[in-house]
Design a protein around this motif. Structure first.
Motif, mmCIF file in Angstrom:
data_model
loop_
_atom_site.group_PDB
_atom_site.id
_atom_site.type_symbol
_atom_site.label_atom_id
_atom_site.label_comp_id
_atom_site.label_asym_id
_atom_site.label_seq_id
_atom_site.Cartn_x
_atom_site.Cartn_y
_atom_site.Cartn_z
ATOM 1 N N ILE A 1 0.834 -1.210 0.000
ATOM 2 C CA ILE A 1 0.000 0.000 0.000
ATOM 3 C C ILE A 1 0.863 1.251 0.000
ATOM 4 C CG2 ILE A 1 -1.603 1.355 1.408
ATOM 5 C CD1 ILE A 1 -2.874 -1.318 2.252
ATOM 6 N N THR A 2 1.853 1.309 0.888
ATOM 7 C CA THR A 2 2.672 2.523 0.962
ATOM 8 C C THR A 2 3.520 2.705 -0.289
ATOM 9 O OG1 THR A 2 4.146 3.799 2.384
ATOM 10 C CG2 THR A 2 4.656 1.474 2.149
ATOM 11 N N CYS A 3 4.052 1.612 -0.837
ATOM 12 C CA CYS A 3 4.861 1.727 -2.058
ATOM 13 C C CYS A 3 3.999 2.150 -3.247
ATOM 14 C CB CYS A 3 5.562 0.403 -2.354
ATOM 15 S SG CYS A 3 6.897 -0.002 -1.204
ATOM 16 N N LEU A 4 2.817 1.569 -3.360
ATOM 17 C CA LEU A 4 1.924 1.920 -4.465
ATOM 18 C C LEU A 4 1.497 3.378 -4.374
ATOM 19 C CD1 LEU A 4 0.352 0.885 -6.934
ATOM 20 C CD2 LEU A 4 -1.541 0.324 -5.391
ATOM 21 N N PHE A 5 1.125 3.808 -3.183
ATOM 22 C CA PHE A 5 0.724 5.204 -2.999
ATOM 23 C C PHE A 5 1.858 6.156 -3.367
ATOM 24 C CE2 PHE A 5 1.060 8.861 -0.108
ATOM 25 C CZ PHE A 5 -0.054 9.591 -0.504
ATOM 26 N N SER A 6 3.050 5.891 -2.860
ATOM 27 C CA SER A 6 4.178 6.795 -3.088
ATOM 28 C C SER A 6 4.570 6.846 -4.556
ATOM 29 C CB SER A 6 5.379 6.359 -2.236
ATOM 30 O OG SER A 6 5.084 6.440 -0.857
ATOM 31 N N VAL A 7 4.636 5.683 -5.205
ATOM 32 C CA VAL A 7 5.060 5.644 -6.607
ATOM 33 C C VAL A 7 4.021 6.305 -7.507
ATOM 34 C CG1 VAL A 7 5.538 4.110 -8.549
ATOM 35 C CG2 VAL A 7 6.539 3.628 -6.306
ATOM 36 N N VAL A 8 2.744 6.015 -7.284
ATOM 37 C CA VAL A 8 1.688 6.630 -8.103
ATOM 38 C C VAL A 8 1.663 8.140 -7.886
ATOM 39 C CG1 VAL A 8 -0.810 6.793 -8.424
ATOM 40 C CG2 VAL A 8 0.276 4.554 -8.234
ATOM 41 N N PHE A 9 1.770 8.562 -6.643
ATOM 42 C CA PHE A 9 1.769 9.993 -6.328
ATOM 43 C C PHE A 9 2.955 10.688 -6.992
ATOM 44 C CE2 PHE A 9 2.880 13.686 -3.831
ATOM 45 C CZ PHE A 9 1.664 14.266 -3.521
ATOM 46 N N GLY A 10 4.151 10.127 -6.815
ATOM 47 C CA GLY A 10 5.340 10.748 -7.386
ATOM 48 C C GLY A 10 5.321 10.770 -8.898
ATOM 49 N N THR A 11 4.883 9.672 -9.519
ATOM 50 C CA THR A 11 4.840 9.606 -10.978
ATOM 51 C C THR A 11 3.830 10.598 -11.547
ATOM 52 O OG1 THR A 11 5.419 7.255 -10.858
ATOM 53 C CG2 THR A 11 4.541 8.063 -12.945
ATOM 54 N N PHE A 12 2.706 10.745 -10.872
ATOM 55 C CA PHE A 12 1.690 11.704 -11.325
ATOM 56 C C PHE A 12 2.261 13.121 -11.356
ATOM 57 C CE2 PHE A 12 -1.528 14.837 -9.988
ATOM 58 C CZ PHE A 12 -2.368 14.781 -11.090
ATOM 59 N N PHE A 13 2.923 13.525 -10.292
ATOM 60 C CA PHE A 13 3.470 14.879 -10.251
ATOM 61 C C PHE A 13 4.682 15.033 -11.163
ATOM 62 C CE2 PHE A 13 0.836 15.422 -6.497
ATOM 63 C CZ PHE A 13 0.403 16.720 -6.678
ATOM 64 N N TYR A 14 5.390 13.938 -11.405
ATOM 65 C CA TYR A 14 6.487 13.984 -12.373
ATOM 66 C C TYR A 14 5.955 14.340 -13.756
ATOM 67 C CZ TYR A 14 9.642 11.948 -15.848
ATOM 68 O OH TYR A 14 10.415 11.732 -16.954
ATOM 69 N N PHE A 15 4.872 13.694 -14.163
ATOM 70 C CA PHE A 15 4.299 13.998 -15.475
ATOM 71 C C PHE A 15 3.637 15.377 -15.485
ATOM 72 C CE2 PHE A 15 4.693 9.400 -16.208
ATOM 73 C CZ PHE A 15 5.243 9.432 -17.481
ATOM 74 N N CYS A 16 3.123 15.818 -14.344
ATOM 75 C CA CYS A 16 2.606 17.193 -14.267
ATOM 76 C C CYS A 16 3.729 18.195 -14.539
ATOM 77 C CB CYS A 16 2.000 17.450 -12.887
ATOM 78 S SG CYS A 16 0.403 16.659 -12.609
ATOM 79 N N ALA A 17 4.905 17.934 -13.953
ATOM 80 C CA ALA A 17 6.048 18.819 -14.178
ATOM 81 C C ALA A 17 6.472 18.790 -15.642
ATOM 82 C CB ALA A 17 7.213 18.405 -13.277
ATOM 83 N N TYR A 18 6.450 17.604 -16.241
ATOM 84 C CA TYR A 18 6.858 17.484 -17.646
ATOM 85 C C TYR A 18 5.884 18.218 -18.562
ATOM 86 C CZ TYR A 18 7.907 15.408 -22.169
ATOM 87 O OH TYR A 18 8.215 15.227 -23.488
ATOM 88 N N VAL A 19 4.586 18.036 -18.320
ATOM 89 C CA VAL A 19 3.577 18.720 -19.142
ATOM 90 C C VAL A 19 3.703 20.232 -18.987
ATOM 91 C CG1 VAL A 19 1.098 19.106 -19.410
ATOM 92 C CG2 VAL A 19 1.975 16.781 -19.134
ATOM 93 N N LYS A 20 3.953 20.685 -17.766
ATOM 94 C CA LYS A 20 4.121 22.115 -17.525
ATOM 95 C C LYS A 20 5.324 22.650 -18.295
ATOM 96 C CE LYS A 20 3.648 26.119 -15.450
ATOM 97 N NZ LYS A 20 2.519 27.017 -15.729
#
Length: 244
Positions: A211-230
């Motif tokens: 649970i903690t690994c899935l939450f952290s990886v999904v959260f981090g990857t989402f914001f990584y792509f937000c930064a890339y799109v920006k």
């Protein structure tokens, strides 16, 4: 010298504080009132792990200059995404190895603990990149990083305490079946469970770690792509402006 905005002095301070932690733990075990007791080395391992995780979280926002350097390639941005995770987790390995040599064993949970820390680092790295490229002001950047860390690590434990008191649940171990799984998005709670598992047991199996690994990886990857799109959007605006 700073490379790509990296602050090497932050890594040096982080490593130095870990070394001091190792020395303090060893002196505490050797010069305790009970005298040196090899059986208490697991307690020292727990101290080092907890302090190292807190230092990793605290030093993460200071690893890079707060600039908006444009990385047009997703791979270059990805490098800045994984570099701080590798630096902070990798810098702690010699400290752990030195302690394991003294202890004479490597705990079975060590690999899992590193996995939890890496996944948490991914969450922090994703938020860091998104914060830098959307909010260039240092105060807002640090506030966002500290707000996220404090909410996940501290406020969730506070709510867990309230829940246990309200439900009058009898908790016998950190990985207790009466604890709602949602609380295990907190990596600090999961680390505590892994360290306490040899003593208190485990009623949930590998679910808390997943649970903690899935939450952290999904959260981090989402914001990584937000930064890339920006960044891509900003680069497009710059090209249009230059073409005029």
């Amino acid at each position: 010298m700073k490379q790509n905005g990296l602050r090497p002095e932050a890594v040096s301070w982080y490593t130095g504080m870990l070394a001091l932690t190792l020395i303090a733990v060893l002196f505490g075990l050797i010069f305790s009132e009970e005298g040196y007791n090899p059986a208490r080395l697991h307690l020292g391992y727990a101290y080092i792990t907890g302090i190292q995780f807190c230092l990793l979280t605290a030093f993460f926002p200071f690893l890079y200059e707060n600039n908006r350097e444009q990385n047009r390639s997703i791979w270059k941005l990805g490098y800045k995404f994984v570099q701080p995770v590798c630096l902070l987790v990798g810098a702690a390995l010699p400290i752990y190895l030195a302690y394991f040599v003294i202890w004479g064993r490597v705990p079975a949970s060590f690999g899992t603990i590193l996995g939890v820390e890496v996944s948490w680092g991914i969450a922090l790295a994703g938020l860091q990149q998104a914060s830098i490229h959307t909010r260039p002001f240092p105060i807002r950047y640090f506030f966002r990083m500290m707000l996220f860390s404090g909410s996940v690590l501290l406020i969730s434990i506070l709510f867990l305490s309230v829940y246990v008191a309200y439900e009058q649940a009898v908790i016998t171990t950190v990985f207790d079946k009466d604890i709602p799984l949602l609380f295990f998005i907190n990596p600090l709670l999961v680390l505590g469970g892994l360290l306490y598992e040899p003593i208190g047991g485990n009623q949930l199996g590998s679910l808390p770690v997943m649970i903690t690994c899935l939450f952290s990886v999904v959260f981090g990857t989402f914001f990584y792509f937000c930064a890339y799109v920006k960044q891509r959007a900003t680069a497009g605006k710059e090209r249009k402006y230059a073409a005029r």
